[in-house]
Design a protein around this motif. Structure first.
Motif, mmCIF file in Angstrom:
data_model
loop_
_atom_site.group_PDB
_atom_site.id
_atom_site.type_symbol
_atom_site.label_atom_id
_atom_site.label_comp_id
_atom_site.label_asym_id
_atom_site.label_seq_id
_atom_site.Cartn_x
_atom_site.Cartn_y
_atom_site.Cartn_z
ATOM 1 N N LEU A 155 -5.021 27.851 8.282
ATOM 2 C CA LEU A 155 -4.110 28.956 8.004
ATOM 3 C C LEU A 155 -2.673 28.489 7.818
ATOM 4 N N ALA A 156 -2.322 27.374 8.423
ATOM 5 C CA ALA A 156 -0.950 26.865 8.297
ATOM 6 C C ALA A 156 -0.703 26.206 6.941
ATOM 7 N N GLU A 157 -1.753 25.678 6.325
ATOM 8 C CA GLU A 157 -1.577 24.916 5.081
ATOM 9 C C GLU A 157 -0.927 25.723 3.957
ATOM 10 N N PRO A 158 -1.423 26.946 3.626
ATOM 11 C CA PRO A 158 -0.752 27.694 2.560
ATOM 12 C C PRO A 158 0.695 28.055 2.887
ATOM 13 N N LEU A 159 0.999 28.259 4.157
ATOM 14 C CA LEU A 159 2.375 28.550 4.546
ATOM 15 C C LEU A 159 3.273 27.350 4.267
ATOM 16 N N ALA A 160 2.761 26.151 4.567
ATOM 17 C CA ALA A 160 3.534 24.935 4.312
ATOM 18 C C ALA A 160 3.734 24.715 2.813
ATOM 19 N N ILE A 161 2.687 24.957 2.028
ATOM 20 C CA ILE A 161 2.773 24.760 0.573
ATOM 21 C C ILE A 161 3.839 25.664 -0.034
#
Length: 260
Positions: free
Chosen positions: A111-117
């Motif tokens: 879930l954190a990956e798209p936020l980082a992108i």
């Protein structure tokens, strides 16, 4: 103010002469349709009809020609297809909850990956809210996909799409890999999320009962071409014109619309 924040109202999608080819094979042949803001639109057809390829082309996962445009009240502020703001507004939930989640990443990292992108802050708050929205809660945050059931994995896939606060969800047979009892839970979840968030859905399915339950209008496809556009009410009442649609209904074993 960012492009995405200005487009805060529901948006729809206008697709014109969408064409997808892989070498000499034409997967989608000049298909056109328009989905209004807040509408739930279904695409049905037999395997190989091109319905999933339409979704992949919309979100940039398949080569295409033709026009894909967002439409809505804030039309002049909507991002262009292929741009990073467009990819934030238009998110996809894939068919296979077993294959769409990284097996070595925890739910938290997934879930954190798209936020980082997309450079979005408030990571912890957004992850907790996304898990709550799909009915799982923070107790699932540090589990791995293999520790989840099929239905729980698909809920995580939905949470991953929702965490960017999109306006349009592309749903590629989101319940076909699940048991019948779990299918109903996920469909009810999607219906509730759409109502609460004012989302626009484009849903691919081979199950006519699922489509007539969740969608207001639908498009029937055969061999990459649009056969018929009709309302779900018309399909449920067998008011169809094209022989292919009639045969599709017969092949579905006299389906009945799923009651709420």
């Amino acid at each position: 103010m960012s492009e995405v924040k200005r487009a805060s109202k529901s948006v729809g999608l206008d697709v014109q002469k969408l064409h997808v080819a892989f070498g000499d094979f034409v997967a989608v042949a000049d298909t056109s349709f328009c989905v209004q803001p807040g509408e739930s639109f279904g695409i049905v057809g037999e395997s190989g009809s091109g319905k999933s390829t339409v979704l992949r082309a919309i979100c940039g996962l398949a080569p295409k020609t033709g026009s894909v445009q967002l439409v809505g009240d804030a039309m002049q502020d909507l991002p262009t297809p292929g741009s990073k703001p467009f990819r934030r507004l238009v998110q996809m939930v894939f068919q296979d909850p077993y294959g769409s989640l990284h097996p070595r990443h925890t739910v938290d990292k997934i879930l954190a990956e798209p936020l980082a992108i997309h450079g979005i802050g408030d990571e912890q708050e957004r992850i907790e809210r996304a898990l709550d929205e799909v009915g799982l809660g923070t107790g699932f945050r540090f589990r791995y996909p293999h520790q989840l059931s099929g239905g729980q994995r698909q809920r995580i896939a939905v949470a991953r799409a929702l965490i960017l606060e999109p306006q349009i969800l592309l749903l590629d047979e989101p319940t076909s890999a699940l048991d019948a009892s779990v299918q109903a839970e996920v469909l009810n979840l999607l219906e509730d999320l759409r109502a609460r968030r004012g989302l626009t859905f484009i849903m691919v399915s081979h199950d006519l009962a699922v489509v007539t339950h969740l969608c207001e209008r639908l498009m029937v496809m055969q061999r990459g071409k649009t056969v018929e556009l009709l309302s779900s009410d018309d399909l449920a009442a067998h008011r169809v014109q094209d022989p292919y649609t009639q045969n599709l209904m017969l092949a579905s074993g006299g389906f009945r619309r799923v009651s709420s």
